[in-house]
Design a protein around this motif. Structure first.
Motif, mmCIF file in Angstrom:
data_model
loop_
_atom_site.group_PDB
_atom_site.id
_atom_site.type_symbol
_atom_site.label_atom_id
_atom_site.label_comp_id
_atom_site.label_asym_id
_atom_site.label_seq_id
_atom_site.Cartn_x
_atom_site.Cartn_y
_atom_site.Cartn_z
ATOM 1 N N THR A 18 0.858 -1.188 0.000
ATOM 2 C CA THR A 18 0.000 0.000 0.000
ATOM 3 C C THR A 18 0.891 1.235 0.000
ATOM 4 O OG1 THR A 18 -1.787 -1.128 1.198
ATOM 5 C CG2 THR A 18 -1.782 1.272 1.261
ATOM 6 N N ILE A 19 0.677 2.124 -0.959
ATOM 7 C CA ILE A 19 1.555 3.270 -1.153
ATOM 8 C C ILE A 19 0.725 4.558 -1.174
ATOM 9 C CG2 ILE A 19 3.191 4.409 -2.693
ATOM 10 C CD1 ILE A 19 4.354 1.880 -1.559
ATOM 11 N N LEU A 20 1.108 5.501 -0.323
ATOM 12 C CA LEU A 20 0.514 6.843 -0.348
ATOM 13 C C LEU A 20 1.578 7.843 -0.775
ATOM 14 C CD1 LEU A 20 -1.671 9.008 0.294
ATOM 15 C CD2 LEU A 20 -0.806 8.999 2.657
ATOM 16 N N ASP A 21 1.337 8.478 -1.898
ATOM 17 C CA ASP A 21 2.146 9.603 -2.366
ATOM 18 C C ASP A 21 1.120 10.659 -2.758
ATOM 19 O OD1 ASP A 21 3.984 11.367 -3.346
ATOM 20 O OD2 ASP A 21 4.867 10.012 -4.825
ATOM 21 N N GLY A 77 -8.308 1.677 3.622
ATOM 22 C CA GLY A 77 -9.269 2.463 4.381
ATOM 23 C C GLY A 77 -8.630 3.152 5.566
ATOM 24 N N GLU A 78 -7.756 2.445 6.267
ATOM 25 C CA GLU A 78 -7.092 3.028 7.430
ATOM 26 C C GLU A 78 -6.186 4.187 7.044
ATOM 27 O OE1 GLU A 78 -7.004 -1.202 9.957
ATOM 28 O OE2 GLU A 78 -5.197 -0.455 8.954
ATOM 29 N N VAL A 79 -5.456 4.028 5.941
ATOM 30 C CA VAL A 79 -4.575 5.112 5.496
ATOM 31 C C VAL A 79 -5.403 6.289 4.984
ATOM 32 C CG1 VAL A 79 -2.754 5.749 3.865
ATOM 33 C CG2 VAL A 79 -2.681 3.522 5.003
ATOM 34 N N MET A 80 -6.539 6.020 4.353
ATOM 35 C CA MET A 80 -7.423 7.111 3.950
ATOM 36 C C MET A 80 -7.824 7.966 5.146
ATOM 37 S SD MET A 80 -10.071 5.464 1.119
ATOM 38 C CE MET A 80 -10.826 7.061 0.765
ATOM 39 N N VAL A 81 -8.200 7.328 6.227
ATOM 40 C CA VAL A 81 -8.621 8.063 7.425
ATOM 41 C C VAL A 81 -7.456 8.871 7.990
ATOM 42 C CG1 VAL A 81 -9.455 7.834 9.795
ATOM 43 C CG2 VAL A 81 -10.472 6.442 7.976
ATOM 44 N N LYS A 82 -6.267 8.284 8.047
ATOM 45 C CA LYS A 82 -5.098 9.010 8.563
ATOM 46 C C LYS A 82 -4.742 10.187 7.666
ATOM 47 C CE LYS A 82 -2.876 5.292 11.180
ATOM 48 N NZ LYS A 82 -1.641 4.483 11.353
ATOM 49 N N CYS A 83 -4.894 9.997 6.378
ATOM 50 C CA CYS A 83 -4.620 11.073 5.441
ATOM 51 C C CYS A 83 -5.609 12.213 5.620
ATOM 52 C CB CYS A 83 -4.670 10.535 4.017
ATOM 53 S SG CYS A 83 -4.393 11.766 2.735
ATOM 54 N N LEU A 84 -6.893 11.878 5.719
ATOM 55 C CA LEU A 84 -7.937 12.886 5.805
ATOM 56 C C LEU A 84 -7.989 13.578 7.166
ATOM 57 C CD1 LEU A 84 -10.778 10.944 3.944
ATOM 58 C CD2 LEU A 84 -9.408 12.836 3.052
#
Length: 285
Positions: free
Chosen positions: A250-253, A269-276
């Motif tokens: 899973t990669i967030l850039d 989903g978890e990274v989406m919440v942390k990002c938002l």
């Protein structure tokens, strides 16, 4: 103010866990989801994603757990996805280059697209594109979807894509420079080692009369090797991360969050919440 996510799904079959994983995480975090498909028809879950005995041929292991098989069936049998927004009804195609009054029609298209963005980008926190084989048919080369994605780029909002839906990002390009929006970015996606050699399936295809054909079919290998497309689209300064040999990739850039496959779904989903909610902009690389 309600926290809303726009989710675009394939009418040719999405992989259950790739919707359920992030959807359940987002719902537990207080987000609501609106759903959209290419023509406004109910998107079906791919049958193997509801079968806890299904063994993925490239991986040689069962990839559908009892929990996600059950949750996928619950959602597939419910009214949640029964009346999605029709992308076709909300945005016209850009005019053909050789059409009459192209210049005036192009100006009109851009004005209409801005109104479309105000309706389907501005009210939402993020865009989510769950994968599966179906997106190869009605999402990856869908110009309307490309223009929706460009709206989230324009507004600097999070775009999360899983599995074969990552290809939508590779092909979403401004009409003038035609450069991929993920050029120079870090992304993941279905690695070449995990591609099917045969038997890529699609579910409940719709006929020209818009009635479900109530069938499924196998069309041999995937239509394209996703890894090669992503390597080319991110070059020269970005990178494709295959994560081969690891269960999760899973990669967030920011603004792009990409998940390789089924196993990444809950983490997406978890990274989406942390990002938002926490401003996370980089993860996994």
């Amino acid at each position: 103010m309600a926290k809303k996510i726009l989710v675009v799904l394939s009418e040719w079959g999405y992989w259950g866990e790739e919707l359920v994983g992030p959807y359940d995480v987002l719902a537990n975090a207080g987000y609501t989801c609106d759903f959209m498909t290419a023509k406004g028809r109910k998107p079906p879950a791919l049958p193997p994603s509801m079968d806890e005995t299904y063994v993925d041929p490239p991986l040689g292991v069962c990839v559908t757990s009892e929990h996600f098989a059950r949750r996928t069936k619950e959602i597939n049998d419910s009214a949640l996805l029964s009346t999605p927004i029709s992308l076709e009804a909300e945005l016209a195609f850009m005019p053909y280059f050789n059409s009459q009054n192209f210049g005036h029609e192009l100006l009109k298209f851009h004005e209409l697209r801005e109104e479309f963005w105000k309706k389907f980008v501005d009210p939402y926190e993020a865009l989510l594109l769950p994968g599966g084989s179906g997106p190869m048919v009605d999402m990856v080369n869908n110009e309307r979807l490309h223009n929706l994605i460009l709206g989230y780029v324009n507004r600097n909002k999070l775009i999360a894509a899983e599995c074969y839906c990552v290809t939508c990002l590779a092909f979403a390009r401004d009409w003038t420079d035609r450069k991929s929006i993920i050029s120079g970015k870090h992304v993941t996606g279905h690695a070449r080692e995990y591609d099917y050699k045969d038997g890529t399936g699609f579910a409940q295809m719709y006929g020209y009369d818009d009635q479900p054909m109530d069938t499924s079919a196998n069309f041999g290998p995937p239509f394209y090797p996703l890894e090669y497309i992503l390597r080319d689209a991110t070059a020269p300064d970005g990178m494709f991360h295959g994560g081969v040999g690891h269960s999760i990739s899973t990669i967030l850039d920011f603004p792009f969050l990409t998940g390789r496959s089924t196993q990444d779904s809950t983490l997406v989903g978890e990274v989406m919440v942390k990002c938002l909610e926490e401003g996370l902009t980089r993860y996994g690389w």
